[in-house]
Design a protein around this motif. Sequence first.
Motif, PDB file in Angstrom:
ATOM      1  N   ASN A  71      11.550   1.311 -10.835  1.00 23.71           N
ATOM      2  CA  ASN A  71      10.335   2.119 -10.954  1.00 23.71           C
ATOM      3  C   ASN A  71       9.373   1.904  -9.789  1.00 23.71           C
ATOM      4  OD1 ASN A  71      11.231   3.148 -13.378  1.00 23.71           O
ATOM      5  ND2 ASN A  71      10.011   1.766 -14.643  1.00 23.71           N
ATOM      6  N   ILE A  72       9.844   1.279  -8.725  1.00 25.27           N
ATOM      7  CA  ILE A  72       8.954   0.986  -7.610  1.00 25.27           C
ATOM      8  C   ILE A  72       8.498   2.265  -6.905  1.00 25.27           C
ATOM      9  CG2 ILE A  72      10.754   0.746  -5.859  1.00 25.27           C
ATOM     10  CD1 ILE A  72       7.723  -1.563  -6.238  1.00 25.27           C
ATOM     11  N   ARG A  73       9.350   3.300  -6.933  1.00 22.55           N
ATOM     12  CA  ARG A  73       8.992   4.554  -6.281  1.00 22.55           C
ATOM     13  C   ARG A  73       7.805   5.212  -6.982  1.00 22.55           C
ATOM     14  NH1 ARG A  73      11.782   7.762  -2.838  1.00 22.55           N
ATOM     15  NH2 ARG A  73      13.652   6.505  -3.184  1.00 22.55           N
ATOM     16  N   GLU A  74       7.835   5.224  -8.331  1.00 20.37           N
ATOM     17  CA  GLU A  74       6.711   5.804  -9.061  1.00 20.37           C
ATOM     18  C   GLU A  74       5.437   4.998  -8.853  1.00 20.37           C
ATOM     19  OE1 GLU A  74       9.656   5.276 -10.161  1.00 20.37           O
ATOM     20  OE2 GLU A  74      10.476   7.207 -10.848  1.00 20.37           O
ATOM     21  N   ALA A  75       5.585   3.665  -8.777  1.00 25.86           N
ATOM     22  CA  ALA A  75       4.409   2.819  -8.566  1.00 25.86           C
ATOM     23  C   ALA A  75       3.813   3.018  -7.180  1.00 25.86           C
ATOM     24  CB  ALA A  75       4.778   1.350  -8.776  1.00 25.86           C
ATOM     25  N   VAL A  76       4.675   3.227  -6.187  1.00 30.72           N
ATOM     26  CA  VAL A  76       4.190   3.440  -4.822  1.00 30.72           C
ATOM     27  C   VAL A  76       3.506   4.793  -4.701  1.00 30.72           C
ATOM     28  CG1 VAL A  76       4.933   3.750  -2.431  1.00 30.72           C
ATOM     29  CG2 VAL A  76       5.857   1.876  -3.795  1.00 30.72           C
ATOM     30  N   GLU A  77       3.992   5.798  -5.453  1.00 33.51           N
ATOM     31  CA  GLU A  77       3.363   7.112  -5.416  1.00 33.51           C
ATOM     32  C   GLU A  77       1.926   7.052  -5.957  1.00 33.51           C
ATOM     33  OE1 GLU A  77       5.905   9.695  -7.533  1.00 33.51           O
ATOM     34  OE2 GLU A  77       7.412   9.862  -5.929  1.00 33.51           O
ATOM     35  N   GLU A  78       1.685   6.198  -6.946  1.00 33.71           N
ATOM     36  CA  GLU A  78       0.331   6.046  -7.469  1.00 33.71           C
ATOM     37  C   GLU A  78      -0.569   5.332  -6.471  1.00 33.71           C
ATOM     38  OE1 GLU A  78       0.596   4.060 -11.170  1.00 33.71           O
ATOM     39  OE2 GLU A  78       1.738   5.669 -12.158  1.00 33.71           O
ATOM     40  N   SER A  79      -0.039   4.308  -5.826  1.00 32.89           N
ATOM     41  CA  SER A  79      -0.806   3.552  -4.831  1.00 32.89           C
ATOM     42  C   SER A  79       0.171   2.890  -3.875  1.00 32.89           C
ATOM     43  CB  SER A  79      -1.678   2.489  -5.516  1.00 32.89           C
ATOM     44  OG  SER A  79      -2.326   1.698  -4.543  1.00 32.89           O
ATOM     45  N   SER A  80       0.011   3.168  -2.588  1.00 31.72           N
ATOM     46  CA  SER A  80       0.919   2.621  -1.586  1.00 31.72           C
ATOM     47  C   SER A  80       0.454   1.279  -1.025  1.00 31.72           C
ATOM     48  CB  SER A  80       1.079   3.621  -0.430  1.00 31.72           C
ATOM     49  OG  SER A  80      -0.185   3.897   0.169  1.00 31.72           O
ATOM     50  N   ASP A  81      -0.633   0.755  -1.555  1.00 30.49           N
ATOM     51  CA  ASP A  81      -1.138  -0.530  -1.089  1.00 30.49           C
ATOM     52  C   ASP A  81      -0.497  -1.672  -1.886  1.00 30.49           C
ATOM     53  OD1 ASP A  81      -2.829   0.768   0.684  1.00 30.49           O
ATOM     54  OD2 ASP A  81      -4.436   0.925  -0.814  1.00 30.49           O
ATOM     55  N   PHE A  82      -0.315  -2.796  -1.217  1.00 36.43           N
ATOM     56  CA  PHE A  82       0.199  -4.011  -1.859  1.00 36.43           C
ATOM     57  C   PHE A  82       1.511  -3.746  -2.599  1.00 36.43           C
ATOM     58  CE2 PHE A  82      -4.450  -4.289  -1.703  1.00 36.43           C
ATOM     59  CZ  PHE A  82      -4.610  -5.436  -0.948  1.00 36.43           C
ATOM     60  N   ILE A  83       2.467  -3.218  -1.852  1.00 38.74           N
ATOM     61  CA  ILE A  83       3.753  -2.873  -2.457  1.00 38.74           C
ATOM     62  C   ILE A  83       4.485  -4.124  -2.934  1.00 38.74           C
ATOM     63  CG2 ILE A  83       6.009  -1.818  -2.003  1.00 38.74           C
ATOM     64  CD1 ILE A  83       4.650   0.018  -0.011  1.00 38.74           C
ATOM     65  N   PHE A  84       4.383  -5.210  -2.193  1.00 43.78           N
ATOM     66  CA  PHE A  84       5.126  -6.419  -2.547  1.00 43.78           C
ATOM     67  C   PHE A  84       4.649  -6.999  -3.874  1.00 43.78           C
ATOM     68  CE2 PHE A  84       7.078 -10.551  -1.952  1.00 43.78           C
ATOM     69  CZ  PHE A  84       8.247 -10.228  -1.278  1.00 43.78           C
ATOM     70  N   LEU A  85       3.369  -6.851  -4.181  1.00 46.88           N
ATOM     71  CA  LEU A  85       2.853  -7.376  -5.446  1.00 46.88           C
ATOM     72  C   LEU A  85       3.391  -6.606  -6.645  1.00 46.88           C
ATOM     73  CD1 LEU A  85      -0.901  -8.063  -4.587  1.00 46.88           C
ATOM     74  CD2 LEU A  85       0.961  -9.717  -4.728  1.00 46.88           C
ATOM     75  N   LYS A  86       3.811  -5.371  -6.409  1.00 49.13           N
ATOM     76  CA  LYS A  86       4.320  -4.561  -7.509  1.00 49.13           C
ATOM     77  C   LYS A  86       5.642  -5.108  -8.049  1.00 49.13           C
ATOM     78  CE  LYS A  86       2.099  -0.421  -5.658  1.00 49.13           C
ATOM     79  NZ  LYS A  86       0.963  -0.495  -6.586  1.00 49.13           N
ATOM     80  N   LEU A  87       6.327  -5.948  -7.285  1.00 52.37           N
ATOM     81  CA  LEU A  87       7.541  -6.588  -7.790  1.00 52.37           C
ATOM     82  C   LEU A  87       7.233  -7.507  -8.971  1.00 52.37           C
ATOM     83  CD1 LEU A  87       9.267  -7.559  -4.416  1.00 52.37           C
ATOM     84  CD2 LEU A  87       9.861  -5.652  -5.925  1.00 52.37           C
ATOM     85  N   PHE A  88       6.013  -8.029  -9.024  1.00 51.26           N
ATOM     86  CA  PHE A  88       5.629  -8.949 -10.087  1.00 51.26           C
ATOM     87  C   PHE A  88       4.938  -8.247 -11.254  1.00 51.26           C
ATOM     88  CE2 PHE A  88       5.969 -11.397  -6.241  1.00 51.26           C
ATOM     89  CZ  PHE A  88       6.484 -12.614  -6.633  1.00 51.26           C
ATOM     90  N   THR A  89       4.435  -7.038 -11.034  1.00 58.15           N
ATOM     91  CA  THR A  89       3.634  -6.372 -12.067  1.00 58.15           C
ATOM     92  C   THR A  89       4.266  -5.105 -12.627  1.00 58.15           C
ATOM     93  OG1 THR A  89       2.408  -5.170 -10.345  1.00 58.15           O
ATOM     94  CG2 THR A  89       1.500  -7.268 -11.077  1.00 58.15           C
ATOM     95  N   THR A  90       5.225  -4.519 -11.930  1.00 59.74           N
ATOM     96  CA  THR A  90       5.822  -3.262 -12.383  1.00 59.74           C
ATOM     97  C   THR A  90       6.881  -3.548 -13.432  1.00 59.74           C
ATOM     98  OG1 THR A  90       5.456  -2.286 -10.202  1.00 59.74           O
ATOM     99  CG2 THR A  90       7.002  -1.165 -11.668  1.00 59.74           C
ATOM    100  N   SER A  91       6.825  -2.818 -14.519  1.00 59.95           N
ATOM    101  CA  SER A  91       7.811  -2.966 -15.591  1.00 59.95           C
ATOM    102  C   SER A  91       8.792  -1.809 -15.558  1.00 59.95           C
ATOM    103  CB  SER A  91       7.107  -3.014 -16.958  1.00 59.95           C
ATOM    104  OG  SER A  91       6.350  -1.837 -17.164  1.00 59.95           O
TER     105      SER A  91
END
Length: 340
Positions: A71-91
Amino acid sequence: MNIQQLKKSVPDFWNSFRKNGDEEKGVSCSGGLAALYRKELADHLNSKRFFIIFMLLLVVTTASLGGALSNIREAVEESSDFIFLKLFTTSGSAIYSFATFMAFLGPLAGITLGFDAVSNERSQGTLNRLAAQPIYRDSIINAKFLAGSTVIFLTVFMLGFYISGMGLMLIGIPPSGEEVLRIFAFLLFTWVYISFWLALSIIFSVVCKHAATAALASMSIWLFLSLFMSLVASAVANSLFPTSGIAGFANISSNYSATLALNRISPYYLFSEAATTILNPNVRSIGMVTMSQLSGAIAGPLPFSQSLLLVWPHLVLMIALVIAGFAIAYIAFMKQEIRA
């Protein structure tokens, strides 16, 4: 004895005296803490129990990483900042994020390492033999807590580095300096959080005669604070400040404040709130925000220093809970009578 023999014997006597004095000084200063710490650490790392809990956390971490990558693509579409942190917070669609898993399953690791720290020694009859050795009595409880805390530290940071390394290989985007600081702060919070549950389980291990009783007591508190504390907080806040009826509108702020204060009794809520603030720079407040406070505010991510200021009370409170838990275990152990 002639003069030559006397000159030769005096240095030998002095060296022997100094060696014995240094050994006695070393024993008195350390009190056997270093030896007990190494022994407890080796027991933890070589035990099947630690292997099972570590593999469980590793599997869960891998599953959460897979869900985040899906789901990293959907998370990046919402906000492209701090992509690496999304590995820890994206479900994922059917899996929780790594931060959520650590909030719920992390205490299980602390409880597993500490529920039989003293009760097992007592049931096997080795506690009295251990206390009969020329070591300080408090070195026993100190070594057990320090060894368990060290194992937790190694486990948490190994899992964090595992996610970071795999994420770097799979997404190909290196983390920025601020992201590295936020990840390190999150792992530090996680270590303190799980260490509280280690201290709590050691309390029950000291107080309870059987390891099974200590494990059940620790797990009961863990499940209550993790799953049911929010329900209790809402029920108490609604009874004190009802929000229904004509006068309910005036109680909304008081109801929210009471619910938040009661929820923050739980270390689970404290950690979840702190982890969300640290790993998501877009979180600008952790309490109720009024319209007057929002007026004129510029939307944007907070720098790491400001996010850390928001959760600094959480870290201080969690450290205080760890110290208080260990102090209770320490006092209870020192007051107990150890019989053969």
